[in-house]
Each structure stands twice: as C-alpha cells, then as structure tokens.
Scaffold this motif. Structure first.
Motif, PDB file in Angstrom:
ATOM      1  N   ARG A   1       0.854  -1.180   0.000  1.00 22.94           N
ATOM      2  CA  ARG A   1       0.000   0.000   0.000  1.00 22.94           C
ATOM      3  C   ARG A   1       0.893   1.234   0.000  1.00 22.94           C
ATOM      4  O   ARG A   1       1.364   1.641   1.055  1.00 22.94           O
ATOM      5  N   PRO A   2       1.123   1.817  -1.171  1.00 22.18           N
ATOM      6  CA  PRO A   2       1.949   3.033  -1.209  1.00 22.18           C
ATOM      7  C   PRO A   2       1.297   4.146  -0.377  1.00 22.18           C
ATOM      8  O   PRO A   2       0.076   4.246  -0.300  1.00 22.18           O
ATOM      9  N   ASP A   3       2.140   4.954   0.247  1.00 19.25           N
ATOM     10  CA  ASP A   3       1.600   6.054   1.046  1.00 19.25           C
ATOM     11  C   ASP A   3       1.026   7.137   0.134  1.00 19.25           C
ATOM     12  O   ASP A   3       1.252   7.149  -1.070  1.00 19.25           O
ATOM     13  N   HIS A   4       0.280   8.052   0.729  1.00 13.83           N
ATOM     14  CA  HIS A   4      -0.398   9.078  -0.071  1.00 13.83           C
ATOM     15  C   HIS A   4       0.559   9.987  -0.842  1.00 13.83           C
ATOM     16  O   HIS A   4       0.288  10.274  -2.016  1.00 13.83           O
ATOM     17  N   PRO A   5       1.661  10.456  -0.265  1.00 14.33           N
ATOM     18  CA  PRO A   5       2.571  11.285  -1.079  1.00 14.33           C
ATOM     19  C   PRO A   5       3.108  10.551  -2.312  1.00 14.33           C
ATOM     20  O   PRO A   5       3.239  11.144  -3.390  1.00 14.33           O
ATOM     21  N   SER A   6       3.383   9.262  -2.169  1.00 16.32           N
ATOM     22  CA  SER A   6       3.852   8.474  -3.318  1.00 16.32           C
ATOM     23  C   SER A   6       2.763   8.368  -4.378  1.00 16.32           C
ATOM     24  O   SER A   6       3.027   8.481  -5.581  1.00 16.32           O
ATOM     25  N   ARG A   7       1.552   8.143  -3.929  1.00 14.40           N
ATOM     26  CA  ARG A   7       0.428   8.053  -4.865  1.00 14.40           C
ATOM     27  C   ARG A   7       0.223   9.378  -5.601  1.00 14.40           C
ATOM     28  O   ARG A   7      -0.018   9.397  -6.797  1.00 14.40           O
ATOM     29  N   TYR A   8       0.308  10.486  -4.864  1.00  8.23           N
ATOM     30  CA  TYR A   8       0.111  11.799  -5.484  1.00  8.23           C
ATOM     31  C   TYR A   8       1.227  12.114  -6.486  1.00  8.23           C
ATOM     32  O   TYR A   8       0.967  12.674  -7.558  1.00  8.23           O
ATOM     33  N   ALA A   9       2.444  11.762  -6.141  1.00  9.17           N
ATOM     34  CA  ALA A   9       3.565  12.000  -7.060  1.00  9.17           C
ATOM     35  C   ALA A   9       3.400  11.169  -8.332  1.00  9.17           C
ATOM     36  O   ALA A   9       3.606  11.670  -9.453  1.00  9.17           O
ATOM     37  N   MET A  10       3.002   9.915  -8.164  1.00  6.96           N
ATOM     38  CA  MET A  10       2.803   9.055  -9.322  1.00  6.96           C
ATOM     39  C   MET A  10       1.619   9.547 -10.169  1.00  6.96           C
ATOM     40  O   MET A  10       1.705   9.583 -11.406  1.00  6.96           O
TER      41      MET A  10
END
Length: 151
Positions: A57-66
């Motif tokens: 489960r990627p964290d939210h900052p990683s998801r937003y960057a992607m």
C-alpha cells in the motif's frame, strides 16, 4: 510567372515528399499513442497486481507524485498527438491539391485518422484517467476497490 509554381507542384518528387510527410505524421501519431498507452496500461496492471498479491500500500505522497507524473505524461502525449494531427491535416491537403493538379486519376479520398469515432487523443486521455484513478484509489483505504484486496 504563375506557371512556375504550378509546374513545380506537378513535379512527381513534390508529390512523393508530400506523401512521405503524410505517412511520417501518421506513424508519429501511432508511435506516441502506443508508447503512452503502453506505459499507462502497465501502471494500471502493475498497481492492481502489486496491491492485490503483495499487500503493498503506497503512502499518499507516493500516490500523489505518481498520479502527477501520469497526468503530465497524458497531457504531453495528447498535446503531441494533436500537433501531429494538425500537421497531418496540412500534409493531407497538400497531397490532395497535388493529386488534383496532376494528370493521374489517383484516388484523392484517404481515410483520415480524425475520421474515427474514438481517435488517439480521447483514448489516451481516458486511459490516463484510468491510470490516475488506479494509482490513487486501488487499495488506498479499506473501502477502495475492496474486491482487489488480498484475502
């Protein structure tokens, strides 16, 4: 003096070059489309596979960057496809004009890539949105895409 441009335009090499430009623009559109869609579909599949099998489960900052990177990839691909569509239109017009001036009875009605119901740009945008949704919401929370959660 007005005969000179018409003579130059009736040169077979000018028609050959115009056809080359038309083919080049169509190939360029396809290359951009296939490159972008391959990346976007790979992201969708990778996100679903990793989060469902490995319980990652990627964290939210990683998801937003992607998601941001996918957004810019989608916009950039759509922009360059549109630029090549405009260049294709110009090249198609030139080929039709040259064929109308020539003595040959060659067909002047080519199927344009903008004549299809779903063109390259809408498909890239839809798949881009699907990839962004997958990155942001696949197993992002206990409620997000529950069918894809590992058992």
């Amino acid at each position: 003096m007005s005969d000179v441009p018409q003579k130059a335009e009736s040169d077979p090499k000018v028609l050959e070059f115009a056809r080359y430009e038309l083919d080049y623009r169509r190939k360029k559109q396809w290359d951009i489309f296939s490159w972008a869609v391959t990346i976007l579909v790979a992201v969708i599949g990778g996100m679903i596979a990793l989060t469902s099998k490995e319980n990652i489960r990627p964290d939210h900052p990683s998801r937003y960057a992607m998601a941001g990177a996918l957004f810019f990839l989608t916009v950039y691909a759509a922009y360059w496809i549109r630029e090549n569509l405009a260049a294709e239109e110009r090249a198609d017009g030139k080929v039709k004009k040259l064929l109308s001036l020539s003595d040959t009875r060659e067909a002047t009605s080519f199927k344009k890539s903008t004549d299809f119901l779903f063109g390259y740009v809408p498909v890239v945008v839809l798949i881009g949105l699907a990839a962004i949704v997958a990155v942001l919401f696949v197993n992002a929370s206990p409620l997000g895409f529950g069918a894809l959660k590992p058992s």
